[in-house]
Design a protein around this motif. Sequence first.
Motif, PDB file in Angstrom:
ATOM      1  N   TYR A   1       0.736  -1.370   0.025  1.00  0.00           N
ATOM      2  CA  TYR A   1      -0.003  -0.019   0.001  1.00  0.00           C
ATOM      3  C   TYR A   1       0.938   1.224  -0.026  1.00  0.00           C
ATOM      4  CZ  TYR A   1      -4.680  -2.333   0.636  1.00  0.00           C
ATOM      5  OH  TYR A   1      -5.768  -3.044   0.388  1.00  0.00           O
TER       6      TYR A   1
ATOM      7  N   ILE B   1      -4.544   7.303  -2.610  1.00  0.00           N
ATOM      8  CA  ILE B   1      -4.351   6.533  -1.627  1.00  0.00           C
ATOM      9  C   ILE B   1      -3.428   7.117  -0.419  1.00  0.00           C
ATOM     10  CG2 ILE B   1      -3.218   4.389  -0.257  1.00  0.00           C
ATOM     11  CD1 ILE B   1      -4.094   2.916  -2.906  1.00  0.00           C
TER      12      ILE B   1
ATOM     13  N   ASP C   1      -4.261   5.056   5.031  1.00  0.00           N
ATOM     14  CA  ASP C   1      -4.458   3.682   4.224  1.00  0.00           C
ATOM     15  C   ASP C   1      -3.586   2.970   4.293  1.00  0.00           C
ATOM     16  OD1 ASP C   1      -7.381   4.757   3.454  1.00  0.00           O
ATOM     17  OD2 ASP C   1      -6.199   5.694   1.694  1.00  0.00           O
TER      18      ASP C   1
ATOM     19  N   GLY D   1      -3.751  -0.606   5.958  1.00  0.00           N
ATOM     20  CA  GLY D   1      -3.251  -1.812   5.398  1.00  0.00           C
ATOM     21  C   GLY D   1      -2.553  -2.682   6.071  1.00  0.00           C
TER      22      GLY D   1
END
Length: 255
Positions: free
Chosen positions: A171, A182, A186, A190
């Motif tokens: 990520y 993103i 996030d 993740g």
Amino acid sequence: MGFAIVDDYDAPVSLPSLLVAGTLGACWGAVLPGLIARFAVVWPEGDAHAPAWRRSCPHCGADRPRWWLASGKCPSCGRAPVPGRWLLVPVTALVCGVPAAAVGPAAVVPAVLLLAALAVPLAAVDLLVLRLPDPLVGVLFGGGLALLALAGDGRALLRAVVAAAACGAGYGLLALVLRGQIGFGDVKLGAALGLYLGWFGWPAVVAGVVLAPVVNLPLVIGLLVSGRTDRRSAAPFGPAMLAAALAAVTFVALR
């Protein structure tokens, strides 16, 4: 009688687990409005890039300065701009009950319940203000690591840690490539979700990662249609990541 540690999750759905976890989830949902309100920090006033609905009360239209969060309510109309108990109680009961019932009476159930319980406020705050609060994500990761360690399966725990590192790195790379789509929140989420998915095996990790953008598509369409975002604004990705992770855990536990 203690919980049995299982490596394959092929047990049938546990009705007692559903009832107990659902009841705990409903109780947790009853206290969530205040928690969500305190973490839903609004955009700074005067930010030209902040949509109007994030800078004003959805009920009366009054500006929402940061200090209104001291009470969790709008200083003008006194109403809380977050989902009420009438919605959060049944949703949290369902989110907690279904994965716990799928996993059944296993030592990993407390970790699954922690994931489900924190998924609701994390998703709600991200939907409201595009933010995944570090305290909640930290509890999700640290609490999950402790509970998974207490489950007593060293091989699964090692796989979970490796999966957390892999998901965090993956990520992170996406955040660098897809700038603005993103965020770093996030990335941290993740890594935390990778911990739980890794415990259930690599198929769960793959399913959780692949399902996230699929789940996110109807959410983004709904936000666009409702006018709560536009093509120039970033859309929340955390709710889709959380929903995909819970779905992957449930599916793998039932197979």
